[in-house]
Design an enzyme around this catalytic site. Structure first.
Site, short mmCIF file in Angstrom:
data_model
loop_
_atom_site.label_atom_id
_atom_site.label_comp_id
_atom_site.label_asym_id
_atom_site.label_seq_id
_atom_site.Cartn_x
_atom_site.Cartn_y
_atom_site.Cartn_z
N LYS A 54 35.69 -36.55 -16.68
CA LYS A 54 37.07 -36.71 -17.18
C LYS A 54 38.07 -36.48 -16.05
O LYS A 54 39.05 -37.23 -15.91
CB LYS A 54 37.31 -35.71 -18.32
CG LYS A 54 36.57 -36.05 -19.60
CD LYS A 54 36.59 -34.89 -20.61
CE LYS A 54 35.76 -35.24 -21.84
NZ LYS A 54 35.65 -34.13 -22.80
N GLN A 98 37.05 -27.85 -23.40
CA GLN A 98 35.75 -28.52 -23.58
C GLN A 98 34.88 -27.72 -24.56
O GLN A 98 34.72 -26.52 -24.41
CB GLN A 98 35.05 -28.64 -22.21
CG GLN A 98 33.74 -29.39 -22.26
CD GLN A 98 33.90 -30.86 -22.61
OE1 GLN A 98 34.81 -31.54 -22.14
NE2 GLN A 98 33.01 -31.36 -23.46
N ASP A 121 43.04 -33.79 -27.55
CA ASP A 121 41.83 -34.06 -28.32
C ASP A 121 42.15 -34.39 -29.78
O ASP A 121 41.29 -34.85 -30.52
CB ASP A 121 40.88 -32.85 -28.29
CG ASP A 121 39.69 -33.07 -27.35
OD1 ASP A 121 39.41 -34.24 -27.03
OD2 ASP A 121 39.06 -32.09 -26.96
#
Ligand code: NAP
Length: 305
Positions: A54, A98, A121
């Site tokens: 990412k 994460q 997210d």
């Protein structure tokens, strides 16, 4: 096997490149390049690899990015303190923690602590609620990436019968909301669904997100259907070699009209959408600071007014 493949294979990388080009163009119109902060706790090898991917992709498209790699023993209070600092920092536009997190940290507490306007997210309850209310601001990356892929290939969503196999908060549920918002008639199947094949055969658009290798076989697919394979399963061949397969059996290519491959289908869309969400978050924050109206953002866009 597969001798008469007829499905159009929908490769992710060129579509992801189009999404990234659009995001980069929008980023260049902002007063400062968007800044994504990724927080990783511990050294889970998959998480290390995802975060590296990412951050690398963010750099490639010219977004600023910072990775905080915290030790496995980090307490929940320490992580929440970092999130609080990042929430208050006007130079940070997107925050991604994460997952999974170590056992001593409650995932929900962390996801709820992220400022919804920086929640790239799309997991904060406010963003989840706004999505279901039809006013999405920041939307989970895999489902949003799938919607972009469908649109890019001109798949007719309005009026279509869409069946999603899987009801996770990460994929199945937000995708159901997005498809519903786009006027599909949506069914969500799961491990307790009776006669799964009868349900999936109704689908014009079939999305497999179960995490079961080869779950969807040709007889479960309506001829000509668009089949999106979200599954990423690591299997070991009889020669002892590990490789990735999806939830859709390869012979479905003989029946489907369109099919995403694994790997190289939905996966690249997910990372591209994360960066598009970072640009979106920066646009949202810029609009709020400069009092510019930004449509279709609901409560999240109004938070700081
Ligand atoms: P998850 O949280 O484990 O959810 C799986 C869902 O599938 C659950 O709702 C489960 O039903 C359902 N399910 C499992 N076995 C089933 C079966 N035999 N028949 C019908 N439904 C079944 O998984 P997830 O996070 O959503 O991920 C799903 C898959 O997508 C995984 O392979 C994951 O690696 C992959 N993935 C890929 C990407 C990408 O970027 N390509 C992103 C995210 C996830 P219950 O609710 O009844 O248990």
């Amino acid at each position: 096997m597969n001798a008469g493949i007829k499905a159009q294979i929908l490769a992710g990388p060129p579509v992801a490149a189009a999404l990234l080009a659009d995001a980069a163009a929008r980023a260049s119109r902002l007063p400062a390049l968007p800044h994504l902060v990724i927080v990783r706790v511990g050294d889970d090898p998959a998480s290390v690899s995802y975060v590296r991917g990412k951050a690398r992709k963010a750099g490639e498209v010219g977004l600023r990015n910072t990775v905080h790699a915290l030790p496995e023993a980090t307490s929940q209070a320490e992580l929440l303190a970092l999130i609080d600092t990042l929430n208050r920092d006007d130079d940070v536009n997107g925050i991604l923690v994460q997952l999974p997190l170590p056992a001593q940290i409650a995932e929900a507490a962390v996801l709820h602590a992220i400022d919804p306007r920086k929640d790239v997210d799309g997991f904060h309850p406010l963003n989840v609620g706004e999505l279901w209310a039809g006013r999405p601001a920041l939307t989970p990356c895999t489902p949003a990436g799938i919607m972009y892929l469908l649109a890019h290939h001109g798949v007719q969503v309005a009026g279509a019968r869409a069946v999603i196999v899987g009801r996770s908060h990460l994929v199945g549920r937000p995708l159901a909301a997005l498809l519903l918002n786009a006027d599909a008639t949506v069914t969500v199947a799961h491990s307790r669904t009776c006669d799964l094949g009868a349900v999936t055969r109704e689908a014009d658009i079939l999305i497999a997100a179960a995490g079961c290798p080869g779950l969807i076989t040709p007889e479960m697919v309506k001829p000509g259907a668009t089949v999106i394979d979200v599954g990423i399963n690591r299997v070991v061949s009889i020669e002892g070699k590990g490789h990735l397969v999806g939830d859709v059996h390869p012979d479905v290519a003989d029946v489907a009209g369109m099919l995403t491959p694994v790997p190289g289908g939905v996966g690249p869309m997910t990372v591209a959408q994360l960066l598009a969400n970072t640009v979106r978050a920066a646009e949202l924050q810029h609009a709020v600071r400069s009092d510019v109206a930004l449509p279709e953002t609901g409560v999240v866009g109004e938070l700081a007014r």
